[in-house]
Design an enzyme around this catalytic site. Structure first.
Site, PDB file in Angstrom:
ATOM      1  N   LYS A 165       0.851  -1.192   0.000  1.00  0.00           N
ATOM      2  CA  LYS A 165       0.000   0.000   0.000  1.00  0.00           C
ATOM      3  C   LYS A 165       0.889   1.245   0.000  1.00  0.00           C
ATOM      4  CE  LYS A 165      -1.845   2.929   2.709  1.00  0.00           C
ATOM      5  NZ  LYS A 165      -1.831   4.143   1.854  1.00  0.00           N
ATOM      6  N   GLU A 177       9.509   1.273  10.648  1.00  0.00           N
ATOM      7  CA  GLU A 177      10.620   2.214  10.394  1.00  0.00           C
ATOM      8  C   GLU A 177      10.003   3.601  10.472  1.00  0.00           C
ATOM      9  OE1 GLU A 177      13.610   0.968   9.788  1.00  0.00           O
ATOM     10  OE2 GLU A 177      13.051  -1.111   9.373  1.00  0.00           O
ATOM     11  N   CYS A 214      13.749  10.907   6.543  1.00  0.00           N
ATOM     12  CA  CYS A 214      13.590  10.492   7.942  1.00  0.00           C
ATOM     13  C   CYS A 214      14.885  10.673   8.728  1.00  0.00           C
ATOM     14  CB  CYS A 214      13.160   9.036   7.987  1.00  0.00           C
ATOM     15  SG  CYS A 214      14.218   7.976   6.988  1.00  0.00           S
ATOM     16  N   GLU A 227       9.628  16.265  14.712  1.00  0.00           N
ATOM     17  CA  GLU A 227      10.075  16.071  13.334  1.00  0.00           C
ATOM     18  C   GLU A 227       9.300  17.032  12.428  1.00  0.00           C
ATOM     19  OE1 GLU A 227       8.911  12.409  11.320  1.00  0.00           O
ATOM     20  OE2 GLU A 227      10.937  12.240  10.521  1.00  0.00           O
TER      21      GLU A 227
HETATM   22  P1  NAD Z   1       2.361   8.440   7.676  1.00  0.00           P
HETATM   23  O1  NAD Z   1       2.597   7.701   8.929  1.00  0.00           O
HETATM   24  O2  NAD Z   1       1.358   9.532   7.692  1.00  0.00           O
HETATM   25  O3  NAD Z   1       1.906   7.452   6.513  1.00  0.00           O
HETATM   26  C1  NAD Z   1       2.689   6.341   6.136  1.00  0.00           C
HETATM   27  C2  NAD Z   1       1.807   5.319   5.472  1.00  0.00           C
HETATM   28  O4  NAD Z   1       0.865   4.848   6.435  1.00  0.00           O
HETATM   29  C3  NAD Z   1       0.971   5.861   4.305  1.00  0.00           C
HETATM   30  O5  NAD Z   1       0.889   4.878   3.300  1.00  0.00           O
HETATM   31  C4  NAD Z   1      -0.383   6.102   4.944  1.00  0.00           C
HETATM   32  O6  NAD Z   1      -1.456   6.038   4.031  1.00  0.00           O
HETATM   33  C5  NAD Z   1      -0.451   4.955   5.931  1.00  0.00           C
HETATM   34  N1  NAD Z   1      -1.356   5.191   7.060  1.00  0.00           N
HETATM   35  C6  NAD Z   1      -1.697   6.373   7.623  1.00  0.00           C
HETATM   36  N2  NAD Z   1      -2.575   6.181   8.613  1.00  0.00           N
HETATM   37  C7  NAD Z   1      -2.792   4.851   8.704  1.00  0.00           C
HETATM   38  C8  NAD Z   1      -3.610   4.028   9.522  1.00  0.00           C
HETATM   39  N3  NAD Z   1      -4.385   4.547  10.473  1.00  0.00           N
HETATM   40  N4  NAD Z   1      -3.588   2.690   9.327  1.00  0.00           N
HETATM   41  C9  NAD Z   1      -2.785   2.147   8.368  1.00  0.00           C
HETATM   42  N5  NAD Z   1      -2.013   2.885   7.540  1.00  0.00           N
HETATM   43  C10 NAD Z   1      -2.016   4.222   7.708  1.00  0.00           C
HETATM   44  O7  NAD Z   1       3.792   8.966   7.202  1.00  0.00           O
HETATM   45  P2  NAD Z   1       4.121   9.851   5.945  1.00  0.00           P
HETATM   46  O8  NAD Z   1       3.695  11.248   6.242  1.00  0.00           O
HETATM   47  O9  NAD Z   1       3.633   9.189   4.714  1.00  0.00           O
HETATM   48  O10 NAD Z   1       5.704   9.745   5.912  1.00  0.00           O
HETATM   49  C11 NAD Z   1       6.546  10.535   6.659  1.00  0.00           C
HETATM   50  C12 NAD Z   1       7.067   9.766   7.861  1.00  0.00           C
HETATM   51  O11 NAD Z   1       7.758   8.593   7.439  1.00  0.00           O
HETATM   52  C13 NAD Z   1       8.083  10.572   8.632  1.00  0.00           C
HETATM   53  O12 NAD Z   1       7.816  10.460  10.010  1.00  0.00           O
HETATM   54  C14 NAD Z   1       9.404   9.906   8.282  1.00  0.00           C
HETATM   55  O13 NAD Z   1      10.410  10.091   9.239  1.00  0.00           O
HETATM   56  C15 NAD Z   1       8.994   8.491   8.138  1.00  0.00           C
HETATM   57  N6  NAD Z   1       9.974   7.724   7.364  1.00  0.00           N
HETATM   58  C16 NAD Z   1      10.768   6.824   8.029  1.00  0.00           C
HETATM   59  C17 NAD Z   1      11.735   6.095   7.333  1.00  0.00           C
HETATM   60  C18 NAD Z   1      12.609   5.088   8.032  1.00  0.00           C
HETATM   61  O14 NAD Z   1      13.223   4.264   7.354  1.00  0.00           O
HETATM   62  N7  NAD Z   1      12.696   5.094   9.354  1.00  0.00           N
HETATM   63  C19 NAD Z   1      11.878   6.295   5.949  1.00  0.00           C
HETATM   64  C20 NAD Z   1      11.052   7.219   5.318  1.00  0.00           C
HETATM   65  C21 NAD Z   1      10.102   7.921   6.029  1.00  0.00           C
END
Ligand code: NAD
Length: 497
Positions: free
Chosen positions: A190, A266, A301, A400
C-alpha cells in the site's frame, strides 16, 4: 556524441497515467468504483484519478496473495530462479527509468535529477541486491547429540503487507518488497495516497519480469481505508511499515488486536549532527550538514535536523552553513539543474510553515528562509530555513518537521553534546565531526541511534542495515538483516538412531 537533453515538461504532457489498483496480476478499479484525485505539488496540476481501495479491495488482494503463496508458484521456485526473476525486475526498472523518474517527480515534487540518479537507481539496486543474495544464504545445523540432526532453516513468512510513505516512494517500496519477494513471500503493497504512481508501475513491471500474478499486489488508497484493513487483516502474516511514529504505534496496536502478525516499523527521526571544534575541515562538514538536511526538501527520515556546534566555532560554522544555501534554492523540479523541489503537498507545506512560526515565537533566531517560495507556480515550495540560538526544548528541536528547516544548538562540552543529542524520543541517525579518533569512537558508542556517521553524513549502501532505536522504530531495512523480518525460523529434529 553530445547528450540529448530531455524536455521533461513535454514528456510530462504526453505521459499516460494509470491509477488503477494492481491485484492478482490485473489492473482494476476499486470494487466500489471509488477514486481520488492525485495532484502534482510542482504546480498543483491534476495527474490522475487513482483507485481509492477499501476493505473489500484489501481482502481481494490478500486472498490473491494467499492463494499465490499456498500454491507455491513463487515460494516453491529455487532461490536461483527467484534470483533471475528479481534481476530481470531490476533491469526493467532501469530500462523504464525515465518514465519512473518522471512519475516520481510529478507525484512527489523532488528534482528530476534526484529521481533519475538516486531513487530509481537505488530501487533497482535493492531488487538486484536481494535477488543476487538469496541463493547465497545458507541455513544451519545445530551441534546436537550424535543420535539427532537438528536443522535450523528460514522459511518465507507468508503474506506480507507493506505500507510505505511518500518521501521516497519507489525506494521505500523496494526496500520492503525486495527482501520479502526474494525470500519467497507474497506481498500486498500500500503506497502513500500522496505518491502512489511509481508503486503501481512496480506491479506492472514485476509481472513483465516474470513474478507470477498474485505474488505482488498494489493497492493505492488512504491510511484508514486501505492501510488499516491491511494491518488488521487476519490472513496477513507480517506488516512492514515505514511512516510516522504516530501511525507506527497504531500499526503495533492493530497487529496485537488482530492475529499478532509481526509488525516492523521504520519511523521518524530528529537526528543530531555534532560538530566539535577539532573537526578537521569545517568546509566539508558544512557542505555535508547543509546537503543532508536540505536534500529531498528536508523530507528525509534521517535528515540531520539538529546541528549541535561547539560554541567556540559556532559563529564561523554558521557562516559556512549560510554560504551553502545558494545551492539549495527551490526551482523547477523538471529542470535537471534543480537541487530543491516542491514539498509533497499543501498540507505538508502548511505544517512546515507552522513549525517555522513556532520557532520564531519561541525565541529562535531566523537566519535564512522561513517562507513559501515560487508562489506563482501554484506549487508548494519553502526556502531552505536556518534557525540559530535554538534550545533542545523548543518545538522545532523536539518534533520532526520533515521540511527544509535546520536548528542550530550550541554546546560547550562533549558530555553536554551527548546529552543533548540523546535527549529526543527518536534514535534514527546521528553524526560526529572530530579529528580525535578516541572521541569519535566514544561519542559514536554513546549515541542512541541506528546509524552513526563519523566525519560524514551521506554515506549509504544497500549492504548496511537502516532503522532506528527508541521511537524511530524496530527492525531494519536493507542488508541481509532485512531477511530476518520476512522469514520464520524453523527447527526440524530428525532422530537418527
Ligand atoms: P504516515 O505515517 O502519515 O503514513 C505512512 C503510510 O501509512 C501511508 O501509506 C499512509 O497512508 C499509511 N497510514 C496512515 N494512517 C494509517 C492508519 N491509520 N492505518 C494504516 N495505515 C495508515 O507517514 P508519511 O507522512 O507518509 O511519511 C513521513 C514519515 O515517514 C516521517 O515520520 C518519516 O520520518 C517516516 N519515514 C521513516 C523512514 C525510516 O526508514 N525510518 C523512511 C522514510 C520515512
Amino acid at each position: 556524441m553530445a547528450d540529448i537533453k530531455i524536455d521533461w515538461h513535454a514528456r510530462a504532457k504526453s505521459l499516460k497515467i494509470d491509477g488503477r489498483a494492481f491485484i492478482g496480476g490485473v489492473r482494476m478499479p476499486a470494487a466500489g468504483g471509488q477514486t481520488y484525485e492525485c495532484f502534482s505539488p510542482i504546480d498543483n496540476r491534476k495527474l490522475a484519478d487513482v483507485a481509492s481501495c477499501q476493505e473489500v479491495d484489501v481482502n481481494l488482494a490478500v486472498a490473491c496473495a494467499r492463494i499465490a503463496f499456498n500454491d507455491r508458484r513463487w515460494a516453491g521456485l529455487s532461490p536461483r530462479e527467484r534470483k533471475q526473476t528479481m534481476i530481470r525486475f531490476a533491469d526493467l526498472l532501469i530500462s523504464n527509468k525515465e518514465e519512473l523518474a518522471l512519475l516520481e517527480t510529478l507525484d512527489m515534487g523532488k528534482p528530476i535529477s534526484a529521481s533519475l540518479s538516486v531513487d530509481v537507481n537505488s530501487a533497482a539496486n535493492s531488487l538486484r541486491w536481494f535477488g543476487e543474495a538469496i541463493d547465497k544464504v545458507y541455513d544451519e545445523i545445530a551441534p546436537t547429540a550424535d543420535h539427532t540432526l537438528a536443522m535450523i532453516t528460514r522459511e518465507p513468512i507468508g503474506v506480507v503487507g507493506a505500507i510505505v510513505p511518500w518521501n521516497y516512494p519507489i525506494l521505500m517500496a523496494c526496500w520492503k518488497i525486495a527482501p520479502a519477494l526474494a525470500s519467497g513471500n507474497s506481498v500486498v503493497l500500500k503506497p502513500s495516497e500522496k505518491s502512489p504512481l511509481t508503486a503501481l508501475r512496480l506491479g506492472d513491471l514485476a509481472l513483465v519480469a516474470g513474478i507470477p500474478a498474485g505474488v505482488l499486489n498494489v493497492i493505492p488508497g488512504f491510511g484508514e481505508q486501505a492501510g488499516t484493513p491491511l494491518a488488521m487483516h487476519m490472513d496477513v502474516d507480517c506488516i512492514a511499515f515505514t511512516g510516522s511514529t504516530g501511525v507506527g504505534k497504531k500499526i503495533q496496536i492493530m497487529a496485537g488486536q488482530s492475529n499478532l502478525k509481526r509488525a516492523w516499523c521504520e519511523l521518524g527521526g530528529k537526528s543530531p549532527n555534532i560538530v566539535f571544534a577539532d573537526c578537521k575541515d569545517l568546509d566539508i562538514a558544512a557542505a555535508a550538514s547543509a546537503g543532508s538536511i536540505f536534500y529531498n526538501q528536508g523530507e528525509s527520515c534521517n535528515a540531520p535536523s539538529r546541528l549541535l556546534v561547539e560554541r567556540s566555532i559556532k559563529d564561523v560554522f554558521v557562516q559556512k552553513i549560510l554560504a551553502e544555501l545558494s545551492k539549495y534554492q527551490p526551482a523547477d523540479p523538471l529542470d535537471e539543474s534543480t537541487t530543491m523541489g516542491a514539498l509533497v503537498d499543501c498540507g505538508q507545506m502548511q505544517n512546515v510553515l507552522k513549525y517555522i512560526a513556532s520557532g520564531k515565537a519561541q525565541g529562535a533566531k531566523l537566519l535564512a528562509g522561513g517562507e513559501q517560495a515560487r508562489t506563482e507556480t501554484g506549487g508548494f515550495y519553502v526556502s531552505p530555513t536556518v534557525f540559530d540560538n535554538v534550545t533542545n526544548d523548543m518545538t522545532i528541536a523536539a518534533e520532526e518537521i520533515f521540511g527544509p528547516v535546520l536548528s542550530i544548538i550550541a554546546f560547550d562540552t562533549e558530555e553536554e553534546a551527548i546529552k543533548i543529542a540523546n535527549d529526543t524520543e527518536y534514535g534514527l541517525a546521528a553524526a560526529v565531526w572530530t579529528q580525535d579518533i578516541s572521541r569519535a569512537h566514544l561519542v559514536a558508542k554513546r549515541l542512541r541511534a541506528g546509524t552513526v556517521h563519523v566525519n560524514s553524513y551521506d554515506e549509504d549502501d544497500i549492504t548496511v542495515p537502516f532503522g532506528g532505536y527508541k521511537q524511530s522504530g524496530n527492525g531494519r531495512d536493507k542488508s541481509l538483516h532485512a531477511l530476518e523480518k520476512y522469514t520464520e525460523l524453523k527447527t526440524t529434529w530428525i532422530r537418527l538412531k
